[in-house]
Design an enzyme around this catalytic site. Structure first.
Site, PDB file in Angstrom:
ATOM      1  N   ARG A  90       0.833  -1.199   0.000  1.00  0.00           N
ATOM      2  CA  ARG A  90       0.000   0.000   0.000  1.00  0.00           C
ATOM      3  C   ARG A  90       0.872   1.255   0.000  1.00  0.00           C
ATOM      4  NH1 ARG A  90      -4.575   1.773   4.539  1.00  0.00           N
ATOM      5  NH2 ARG A  90      -5.000   3.832   3.656  1.00  0.00           N
ATOM      6  N   ASN A 144     -10.686  -3.968  -1.384  1.00  0.00           N
ATOM      7  CA  ASN A 144     -10.574  -2.956  -2.432  1.00  0.00           C
ATOM      8  C   ASN A 144      -9.642  -3.408  -3.553  1.00  0.00           C
ATOM      9  OD1 ASN A 144     -12.234  -0.753  -1.571  1.00  0.00           O
ATOM     10  ND2 ASN A 144     -10.784  -0.375   0.084  1.00  0.00           N
ATOM     11  N   CYS A 164     -19.126  -1.524   0.855  1.00  0.00           N
ATOM     12  CA  CYS A 164     -18.270  -0.399   1.213  1.00  0.00           C
ATOM     13  C   CYS A 164     -18.943   0.353   2.361  1.00  0.00           C
ATOM     14  CB  CYS A 164     -18.089   0.532   0.011  1.00  0.00           C
ATOM     15  SG  CYS A 164     -17.034   1.972   0.300  1.00  0.00           S
ATOM     16  N   HIS A 194     -16.410   4.114  -4.617  1.00  0.00           N
ATOM     17  CA  HIS A 194     -15.494   5.240  -4.426  1.00  0.00           C
ATOM     18  C   HIS A 194     -15.656   6.293  -5.516  1.00  0.00           C
ATOM     19  CE1 HIS A 194     -12.532   2.960  -1.566  1.00  0.00           C
ATOM     20  NE2 HIS A 194     -13.789   2.959  -1.160  1.00  0.00           N
ATOM     21  N   TYR A 244     -14.017  10.506  -1.846  1.00  0.00           N
ATOM     22  CA  TYR A 244     -13.058  10.043  -2.851  1.00  0.00           C
ATOM     23  C   TYR A 244     -13.113  10.898  -4.120  1.00  0.00           C
ATOM     24  CZ  TYR A 244     -12.100   5.874  -0.101  1.00  0.00           C
ATOM     25  OH  TYR A 244     -11.710   5.022   0.890  1.00  0.00           O
TER      26      TYR A 244
END
Length: 421
Positions: A90, A144, A164, A194, A244
């Protein structure tokens, strides 16, 4: 009722356990299995999970295992919350795109594509093993990028629904502003995972009065602050975008900000170290306050509601999920995966009808859907050219020079996770 959680060693799992314990009447679990290859983390999380159940008087049993096949055997539902490559991967997703002046984020843009490429093959392998263990089991995906992963699962014929926490977070915030119970608040929530907008906030169901204009007028500053956007954005849109959307509406500003501070992954990694130390305390029998900073607020309540509805229990009849479009947004293919309100029962989700989407939003949804199609092709079949085309199609990249450079960086940083590289 047996549930299994793949990625059960996550530091976030105690939030899920707390929801299972509090809402046991809605989702009466008799057996919960936490599955994770990281045995050391699993021991700590599993111990705290058992203590939470015991403190709240939950009669169910909690077991832990690193054996996926044994863990999912006879499960009625399997929750996926895994992170291939951990926080280290990440951290890369959030940093190397910045070298090209593009947003570094784990679920969208170049970083989001990298995560999809690492994740889709692993999830599909897990899903096949779940199907062999129990073809009737539901798969609830919180991994995700949820939209791409859910489409991969549905396209492969699995009984899957994407989940989500963005919508349930908005529901809770609007309920607080309106001083009503969250269950009374219905959202006109539509878009892609998102990439969504709240087009209406209604009391009592889909036909209730739309109170969103009143909320924006009276609480615009509070709403905008939660989004980390100027109030003018909310006022001029007249709707509430997902936070987002800031990566799209304020891309260059976000890139500048991200270049001046540690990545979110670095913050989470430090937080996880502290959380695991807390979990090792044998006297701790509730989720610690620090966990609230970890992200994913209200995920446990959304997961309980969805699992209950799918398994024929008392979940809310209408919930926000990720599922096939099937004509809901007529400008998208039927097999596109959208995020919207849907009726939930044992047969799965059925999206509610939505009003025609304003071209300002429909255009962005169509563009990102095209990117997601290309991203899934790259995840399933590999190849540098497929990665390049997906990046070139993404609205947050979109330039030939950037797509070329980002393709090379993505492959270099993820080679160990890409069988074809």
């Amino acid at each position: 009722m047996k549930l299994a959680v793949v990625g059960g060693g996550s530091t976030y799992t105690p939030e899920l356990i707390d929801g299972f314990a509090r809402l046991r009447d809605t989702l009466p679990i008799s057996e919960l299995v936490l599955i994770d290859p990281a045995a050391d983390r699993l021991d700590l999380v599993g111990g705290l999970a058992r203590r939470i159940f015991a403190k709240q008087g939950h009669p169910g049993t909690i077991t832990t295992t690193s054996d996926l096949d044994a863990g999912v055997a006879d499960a009625d539902a399997v929750l996926l919350q895994l992170r291939v490559g951990g926080q280290a991967a990440r951290n890369q997703d959030e940093t190397w795109p910045l070298e090209c002046g593009c947003v570094g984020q784990e679920t969208t843009g170049a970083g989001g594509l990298a995560k999809a490429l690492r994740t889709v093959p692993v999830v599909l392998d897990i899903a096949e093993r779940v199907r062999r263990a129990n073809p009737d089991a539901w798969i609830i995906d919180f991994t995700n990028p949820v939209g791409i992963v859910t489409r991969a699962l549905l396209q492969a014929g699995h009984k899957a629904v994407g989940l989500c926490n963005v919508a349930i977070g908005f529901q809770r915030k609007f309920a607080k502003l309106l001083d009503v119970a969250p269950a009374e608040v219905h959202l006109d929530h539509v878009g892609l995972n998102h990439l969504t907008w709240e087009l209406g906030v209604r009391l009592g169901g889909p036909t209730g009065e739309n109170l969103l204009p009143k909320l924006i007028a009276e609480h615009g500053e509070t709403i905008a602050a939660d989004l980390h956007m100027p109030r003018a954005v909310v006022d001029r849109l007249g709707v509430v975008p997902s936070y987002y959307l800031r990566y799209f509406y304020q891309h260059d500003e976000v890139v500048r900000e991200l270049g001046t501070k540690p990545s979110r992954a670095a913050e989470v990694a430090a937080m996880e170290k502290e959380l695991l130390a807390l979990y090792g305390d044998p006297t701790l029998d509730e989720k610690p306050e620090l966990l609230a900073k970890r992200g994913g607020a209200f995920y446990s309540e959304a997961a309980v509601d969805l699992a209950s509805g799918l398994l024929g229990g008392g979940g809310s009849p209408v919930q926000v999920v990720n599922t096939y479009n099937n004509g809901t947004l007529p400008f998208l293919p039927a097999d596109a995966v959208i995020e919207t309100q849907a009726r939930i029962d044992a047969s799965g989700p059925t999206p509610l009808k939505v009003a025609p989407l304003d071209p300002m939003y429909a255009g962005l949804v169509a563009g990102v859907t095209a990117y997601e199609n290309l991203a899934l092709e790259a995840a399933l079949h590999g190849g540098r050219e497929r990665v390049f085309k997906a990046l070139l199609a993404h609205p947050l990249v979109g330039q030939f020079e950037y797509a070329e450079a980002l393709t090379d960086k993505l492959i270099a940083h993820n080679r160990e996770h890409l069988a074809w590289a």
